[in-house]
Write a protein that holds these residues in place. Structure first.
Motif, PDB file in Angstrom:
ATOM      1  N   PRO A 105       3.162   1.312  -8.365  1.00  0.00           N
ATOM      2  CA  PRO A 105       2.046  -0.046  -8.520  1.00  0.00           C
ATOM      3  C   PRO A 105       3.366  -1.189  -8.572  1.00  0.00           C
ATOM      4  CG  PRO A 105       1.358   1.220 -10.325  1.00  0.00           C
ATOM      5  CD  PRO A 105       2.440   2.427  -9.080  1.00  0.00           C
ATOM      6  N   GLU A 163       1.876   1.899  -3.523  1.00  0.00           N
ATOM      7  CA  GLU A 163       1.051   2.173  -3.611  1.00  0.00           C
ATOM      8  C   GLU A 163       0.216   3.851  -4.009  1.00  0.00           C
ATOM      9  OE1 GLU A 163      -1.752  -2.261  -4.592  1.00  0.00           O
ATOM     10  OE2 GLU A 163      -1.985  -0.502  -3.152  1.00  0.00           O
ATOM     11  N   ARG A 211       1.098  -1.549  -0.232  1.00  0.00           N
ATOM     12  CA  ARG A 211      -0.175   0.267   0.118  1.00  0.00           C
ATOM     13  C   ARG A 211       0.889   1.444   0.339  1.00  0.00           C
ATOM     14  NH1 ARG A 211      -4.623  -2.355   4.341  1.00  0.00           N
ATOM     15  NH2 ARG A 211      -5.231  -3.299   2.943  1.00  0.00           N
ATOM     16  N   ALA A 217       5.013  -2.153  -5.857  1.00  0.00           N
ATOM     17  CA  ALA A 217       3.494  -2.997  -4.593  1.00  0.00           C
ATOM     18  C   ALA A 217       3.034  -4.138  -5.088  1.00  0.00           C
ATOM     19  CB  ALA A 217       2.295  -2.537  -5.122  1.00  0.00           C
TER      20      ALA A 217
END
Length: 194
Positions: free
Chosen positions: A148, A143, A140, A151
Motif C-alpha cells: 500500500p 495494493e 491497485r 500505491a
C-alpha cells in the motif's frame, strides 16, 4: 515434459508444456507450434493448449488465428483467470485497445486481486496516453500485492507532478517501486533518454 512423453506420448499436457518450453526458452516457434497442434489433436478440449497456442500465434502476428484459439479456450474454461487475462493481452498486442480494456476488466471482475490483470491494464492505458487510469491501475496493482505504501507513493507522485514525475520515480536508483528493467526501459524512452 520429455520424461512424461517417454512414458506416454498420447497425453496432451506434456506436448503443451514442451511447446511452451520450446517457445519461451528456445524461441523455436516451429517446434512449439508442432507440439501445440499435436496436443490439440490428442485433446481438442484442452483449454491450456488453445491458450498457449494463442500466445504463440499472437507472437507471430497471426492475430485472426490467435483470436480463434483464445475464444475456444474461453469456451472451454470461461472462469479461468490466466486465460481471461491472456485474452486481454492478445487484444493489447493486436492493438485492439478498447477490447483489451474490456477484457481486463472482465478478468478483474472475476478476481479483483489478480495482480497481473491490473499490471497489464496499466500498459494498455499507458499506450492510450490515459495516464490517470494507468496510475490508478498501477496503484491497485501495488495494493493487491500488499504494497500500500507504493500505491500511495504512485498516486501522490502523479498528483504532484503528472506522468513525467511518475516516470522519474520509476527509473530513480533509490525508487521503492523496484520496477523491472523493461518498465524502466519504457520509462527512459518516454523521458527521451535513449
Amino acid at each position: 515434459a520429455l520424461k512424461s512423453l517417454s512414458l506416454d506420448s498420447s497425453l496432451a499436457e506434456p506436448h503443451t508444456t514442451l511447446g511452451l518450453a520450446l517457445l519461451q526458452f528456445d524461441f523455436d516457434f516451429g517446434g512449439a507450434e508442432l507440439e501445440y497442434k499435436r496436443a490439440l489433436e490428442l485433446n481438442p478440449n484442452y483449454a491450456t493448449a488453445h491458450q498457449w497456442y494463442g500466445e504463440l500465434l499472437t507472437c507471430a502476428g497471426r492475430f485472426d488465428e490467435a483470436g480463434t484459439e483464445f475464444r475456444r479456450a474461453l469456451e472451454l474454461e470461461p472462469l479461468s483467470l490466466p486465460i481471461n487475462w491472456d485474452y486481454g493481452r492478445f487484444f493489447y498486442h493486436s492493438r485492439q485497445f478498447d477490447e483489451a480494456i474490456t477484457q481486463h476488466k472482465k478478468t478483474i471482475q472475476l478476481d479483483p486481486g489478480f495482480a497481473r490483470a491490473h499490471r497489464t491494464l496499466v500498459e494498455v492505458y499507458r499506450f492510450k496516453k490515459d495516464y490517470p487510469n494507468a496510475i490508478e491501475e498501477m496503484a491497485r496493482y501495488f495494493e493487491v500485492r500488499g504494497q500500500p505504501e507504493n500505491a500511495t507513493l504512485v498516486r501522490d507522485t502523479f498528483a504532484k507532478g503528472g506522468w513525467t514525475a511518475y516516470l522519474q520515480l520509476a527509473v530513480a536508483a533509490d525508487s521503492p517501486l523496484k520496477e523491472r528493467n523493461w518498465v524502466k526501459a519504457k520509462a527512459y524512452l518516454e523521458l527521451g533518454d535513449k
